[in-house]
Write a protein that holds these residues in place. Structure first.
Motif, short mmCIF file in Angstrom:
data_model
loop_
_atom_site.label_atom_id
_atom_site.label_comp_id
_atom_site.label_asym_id
_atom_site.label_seq_id
_atom_site.Cartn_x
_atom_site.Cartn_y
_atom_site.Cartn_z
N GLU A 23 0.84 -1.21 0.00
CA GLU A 23 0.00 0.00 0.00
C GLU A 23 0.87 1.25 0.00
O GLU A 23 1.79 1.37 0.82
N ARG A 24 0.55 2.19 -0.87
CA ARG A 24 1.18 3.52 -0.84
C ARG A 24 0.14 4.51 -1.32
O ARG A 24 -0.25 4.51 -2.49
N ASP A 25 -0.32 5.39 -0.41
CA ASP A 25 -1.38 6.34 -0.74
C ASP A 25 -0.91 7.79 -0.69
O ASP A 25 -1.63 8.68 -1.14
N GLY A 26 0.26 8.06 -0.12
CA GLY A 26 0.82 9.40 -0.09
C GLY A 26 2.29 9.34 -0.49
O GLY A 26 2.95 8.30 -0.33
N GLU A 27 2.80 10.48 -1.03
CA GLU A 27 4.19 10.48 -1.53
C GLU A 27 4.40 9.27 -2.44
O GLU A 27 5.38 8.53 -2.31
N VAL A 28 3.46 9.07 -3.36
CA VAL A 28 3.48 7.87 -4.20
C VAL A 28 4.69 7.91 -5.13
O VAL A 28 4.87 8.86 -5.89
N PRO A 29 5.53 6.87 -5.10
CA PRO A 29 6.73 6.87 -5.94
C PRO A 29 6.41 6.41 -7.36
O PRO A 29 5.28 6.06 -7.68
N VAL A 30 7.44 6.37 -8.17
CA VAL A 30 7.27 5.86 -9.53
C VAL A 30 7.00 4.35 -9.46
O VAL A 30 7.32 3.68 -8.47
N PHE A 31 6.43 3.83 -10.52
CA PHE A 31 5.98 2.44 -10.56
C PHE A 31 7.09 1.44 -10.24
O PHE A 31 6.87 0.49 -9.47
N PRO A 32 8.31 1.59 -10.77
CA PRO A 32 9.36 0.61 -10.47
C PRO A 32 9.70 0.51 -8.98
O PRO A 32 10.09 -0.57 -8.51
N VAL A 33 9.55 1.60 -8.24
CA VAL A 33 9.83 1.55 -6.80
C VAL A 33 8.81 0.66 -6.09
O VAL A 33 9.15 -0.15 -5.22
N LEU A 34 7.55 0.79 -6.47
CA LEU A 34 6.52 -0.07 -5.89
C LEU A 34 6.76 -1.52 -6.28
O LEU A 34 6.58 -2.43 -5.45
N LEU A 35 7.16 -1.76 -7.51
CA LEU A 35 7.44 -3.13 -7.94
C LEU A 35 8.60 -3.73 -7.17
O LEU A 35 8.63 -4.94 -6.91
N ALA A 36 9.57 -2.91 -6.78
CA ALA A 36 10.70 -3.42 -6.00
C ALA A 36 10.25 -3.88 -4.62
O ALA A 36 10.69 -4.94 -4.14
N GLU A 37 9.38 -3.10 -3.96
CA GLU A 37 8.84 -3.55 -2.67
C GLU A 37 7.98 -4.78 -2.86
O GLU A 37 8.01 -5.71 -2.04
N ARG A 38 7.24 -4.79 -3.93
CA ARG A 38 6.41 -5.96 -4.23
C ARG A 38 7.27 -7.20 -4.43
O ARG A 38 6.94 -8.30 -3.97
N GLN A 39 8.42 -7.04 -5.09
CA GLN A 39 9.30 -8.18 -5.32
C GLN A 39 9.89 -8.69 -4.01
O GLN A 39 10.08 -9.90 -3.83
N ARG A 40 10.18 -7.80 -3.08
CA ARG A 40 10.69 -8.22 -1.77
C ARG A 40 9.67 -9.11 -1.07
O ARG A 40 10.03 -10.13 -0.48
N ALA A 41 8.41 -8.73 -1.14
CA ALA A 41 7.36 -9.56 -0.55
C ALA A 41 7.23 -10.88 -1.29
O ALA A 41 7.05 -11.94 -0.68
N ASN A 42 7.34 -10.84 -2.62
CA ASN A 42 7.21 -12.06 -3.41
C ASN A 42 8.31 -13.07 -3.08
O ASN A 42 8.07 -14.28 -3.07
N VAL A 43 9.51 -12.59 -2.82
CA VAL A 43 10.60 -13.49 -2.45
C VAL A 43 10.25 -14.21 -1.15
O VAL A 43 10.44 -15.43 -1.03
N LEU A 44 9.75 -13.48 -0.17
CA LEU A 44 9.37 -14.11 1.10
C LEU A 44 8.21 -15.08 0.90
O LEU A 44 8.20 -16.17 1.51
N LEU A 45 7.24 -14.72 0.08
CA LEU A 45 6.12 -15.62 -0.18
C LEU A 45 6.59 -16.90 -0.88
O LEU A 45 6.15 -18.00 -0.54
N THR A 46 7.48 -16.75 -1.84
CA THR A 46 7.99 -17.93 -2.56
C THR A 46 8.79 -18.83 -1.64
O THR A 46 8.64 -20.06 -1.67
N ASN A 47 9.65 -18.22 -0.80
CA ASN A 47 10.42 -19.02 0.14
C ASN A 47 9.53 -19.78 1.11
O ASN A 47 9.78 -20.94 1.46
N GLU A 48 8.45 -19.14 1.55
CA GLU A 48 7.52 -19.80 2.47
C GLU A 48 6.81 -20.95 1.78
O GLU A 48 6.60 -22.02 2.36
N ALA A 49 6.42 -20.73 0.52
CA ALA A 49 5.75 -21.78 -0.22
C ALA A 49 6.66 -22.99 -0.41
O ALA A 49 6.23 -24.14 -0.32
N VAL A 50 7.95 -22.74 -0.70
CA VAL A 50 8.91 -23.83 -0.89
C VAL A 50 9.11 -24.58 0.42
O VAL A 50 9.14 -25.82 0.47
N ALA A 51 9.22 -23.81 1.53
CA ALA A 51 9.43 -24.44 2.85
C ALA A 51 8.24 -25.30 3.26
O ALA A 51 8.39 -26.32 3.93
N ALA A 52 7.03 -24.87 2.86
CA ALA A 52 5.84 -25.61 3.22
C ALA A 52 5.74 -26.91 2.44
O ALA A 52 5.09 -27.85 2.86
#
Length: 275
Positions: A246-275
């Motif tokens: 979520e980013r509703d103020g001081e909204v950055p450019v799209f690639p910055v949001l995608l970078a945070e999204r990718q950080r979450a995706n790495v954790l989600l993928t690691n959890e899925a593999v561990a499960a």
């Protein structure tokens, strides 16, 4: 909705989203911005719905109020749901109307037995009118309220049991509330009914300008490291869930949001593999 990370859509990112977004991206929008009969906003949402899974995250049903949600608002929301077929629909554990008056905020309430009865009725009524399950988001807190009959986690668990709703776990809200109320966020998360969580939110916060001991759920900054740590704890206990940046103020450019999204995706993928 697949257990991947998405971002909150902002109109200034439309061109980037349709031209260069990852194929597994999903987007979340506030339905109030699109509950119209036509025009460019709705056309834009139609284009997004053709390309990406969507989640609708409402801010105006006032489900914790004593009265039922506004019938016209529910009709408009149902039309939008039927139109774009979102994977998830959610709202807030809060109230914003009283005696026909609306306030531009999501207000807290004492978690009493009476409040639970109102919420169960309002949530069940909403789900019936929308023809689907909705999820409720845990609130952020800025001061101690008296008069509770339930802890927040027990209240949410009982709401799920009685109404059949799901839960949206906002981890930044947990961190902000624990800081402001001087409580332990891990204790809260360990008591949270994770089995009912359909979506997780991650966001940034800020220090209040007039009271530097207070944190504000501002959604105008990168996700803080302590929130990432709490997120990892939740994934280790409850498994991967669809996760929104979520980013509703001081909204950055799209690639910055995608970078945070990718950080979450790495954790989600690691959890899925561990499960």
């Amino acid at each position: 909705m697949a257990p991947l990370a998405g971002i909150g859509f902002k109109p200034q990112h439309f061109d980037d989203a349709v031209r260069s977004a990852p194929t597994d991206l999903w987007l979340e929008v506030h339905p109030e911005n699109y509950m119209v009969d036509g025009g460019p906003r709705l056309a834009m949402l139609d284009a997004l719905a053709d390309r990406f899974p969507l989640s609708l995250h409402g801010v105006s049903l006032s489900l914790a109020a004593a009265a039922l949600p506004d019938a016209v608002q529910l009709q408009r929301l149902r039309r939008l749901i039927d139109r774009v077929q979102p994977g998830l629909v959610s709202e807030h554990l809060a109230w914003s109307t009283w005696a026909g008056r609306y306030v531009p905020d999501l207000l807290p309430f004492p978690r009493t037995h009476e409040a639970l009865e109102h919420l169960v009725r309002n949530v069940m009524h909403t789900q019936e009118r929308l023809g689907r399950q909705i999820s409720l988001e845990n609130p952020s807190h800025y001061l101690v309220l008296d008069g509770h009959d339930w802890s927040e986690t027990d209240f949410l668990a009982e709401l799920v049991r009685r109404s059949g709703c799901g839960l949206l776990l906002d981890i930044n809200n947990v961190y902000v509330s624990a800081h402001n109320l001087r409580s332990d966020p891990l204790d809260y998360l360990d008591a949270f009914p994770l089995h009912a969580v359909t979506e997780i939110h991650l966001a940034g916060h800020a220090v209040d300008e007039t009271d530097t001991t207070l944190l504000i759920d501002s959604h105008d900054a990168p996700i803080a490291d302590p929130v990432w740590l709490l997120y990892r704890h939740v994934l280790s206990r409850g498994g991967a869930r669809p996760t929104l940046i979520e980013r509703d103020g001081e909204v950055p450019v799209f690639p910055v949001l995608l970078a945070e999204r990718q950080r979450a995706n790495v954790l989600l993928t690691n959890e899925a593999v561990a499960a």
